[in-house]
Design an enzyme around this catalytic site. Sequence first.
Site, short mmCIF file in Angstrom:
data_model
loop_
_atom_site.label_atom_id
_atom_site.label_comp_id
_atom_site.label_asym_id
_atom_site.label_seq_id
_atom_site.Cartn_x
_atom_site.Cartn_y
_atom_site.Cartn_z
N SER A 65 0.80 -1.21 0.00
CA SER A 65 0.00 0.00 0.00
C SER A 65 0.84 1.27 0.00
CB SER A 65 -0.94 0.01 1.20
OG SER A 65 -0.20 -0.02 2.39
N HIS B 119 1.39 3.77 7.22
CA HIS B 119 0.82 4.68 6.23
C HIS B 119 1.22 6.13 6.53
CE1 HIS B 119 -2.67 2.03 4.51
NE2 HIS B 119 -1.49 1.66 4.09
N ASP C 123 -7.82 6.11 4.97
CA ASP C 123 -7.83 4.87 5.75
C ASP C 123 -9.07 4.67 6.61
OD1 ASP C 123 -5.48 4.10 4.72
OD2 ASP C 123 -4.25 4.62 6.45
#
Lengths: 180, 167
Positions: free
Chosen positions: A57, A96, A123
């Site tokens: 990701s 992230h 998210d």
Amino acid sequence: MGWIGETVDSIKSIQIRQVLTQAVSLGMIVTSALIIWKALMCITGSESPVVVVLSGSMEPGFKRGDILFLHMSNDPIRAGEIVVFNVDGREIPIVHRVIKVHERQDTGEVDILTKGDNNYGDDRLLYAHGQLWLQRHHIMGRAVGFLPYVGWVTIIMTEKPIIKYILIGALGLLVITSKD
Amino acid sequence: MHSFGYRANALLTFGLSILALMCAMASISDNLNHPSPTAQVQVLNINWFQKQPNGNDEVSMTLNISADLQSLFTWNTKQVFVFLAAEYETPKNSLNQISLWDAIITSKEQAKFWIHTSNKYRFIDQGSNLKGKEFNLTMHWHVMPKTGKMFANKLIMSGHRLPEKFR
């Protein structure tokens, strides 16, 4: 017939000593590894100073199998930083990037929104049901450094446990059979 | 003493330590680069500006972003992550940072660009403080190395103001 008994005794004693030294050296290896890990924990202030990237990701920045060095300081979290966070109800931490930050005037608490560079949306879908923001206590650390590929060792070992057992067995055999 | 196992072990250890040293040196060499990036941002239009049913203000704008980040690239640079954030203070929050647009730049050739875009992420306040609000547009860049330490910096462009009325 006395000398036979003596040799048998000496062989026995030598073997016990050898086994002992090997056990001690093995213990030294294990404890020094533990010491290094705990020292890293103290220096970085993070529960897990090194994490392996498991998903794509964050590509092309971080690929699966890269390792990240984390640091947890009291510095405030700001947009753009790459953080590792835990979501309630999920076992595996996520790496992230922070895209939104709202910091309270009075308490200094923060509301954080994250997004994977390679993901289309933010998210909120990954967070716990109904959760809109991450707070400080969800954050395990921020990524400060990066080393490619090294994490594949862990990924292979967790996904193919046989290889792990073969490796441990081979190392154990090596330790037992080594002469000096 | 000179068995196959020992030689293999010595070779592996030597190879790994050389690799580690090279990674460390590549990371250290990044400190020799003193980048001087430039950026300009214009707010061309406020597309719409209103209060959501839940009471939070939201604004949509069209931006013109031009930047030259070529000096950030060294031989140890894998990518530059660049984003434009609106930053402002409200009575409730000492800092609000809202990313409006971002991009991943993977080569030096792409690092000089200009783009005409509306905000990629929603510009929503926590509350209703955006009328006539003065805000900074800050260009942030995060450099991801091929190996080693990551670093970041920013360029603050102040003096932007939202309209006094919803539209």
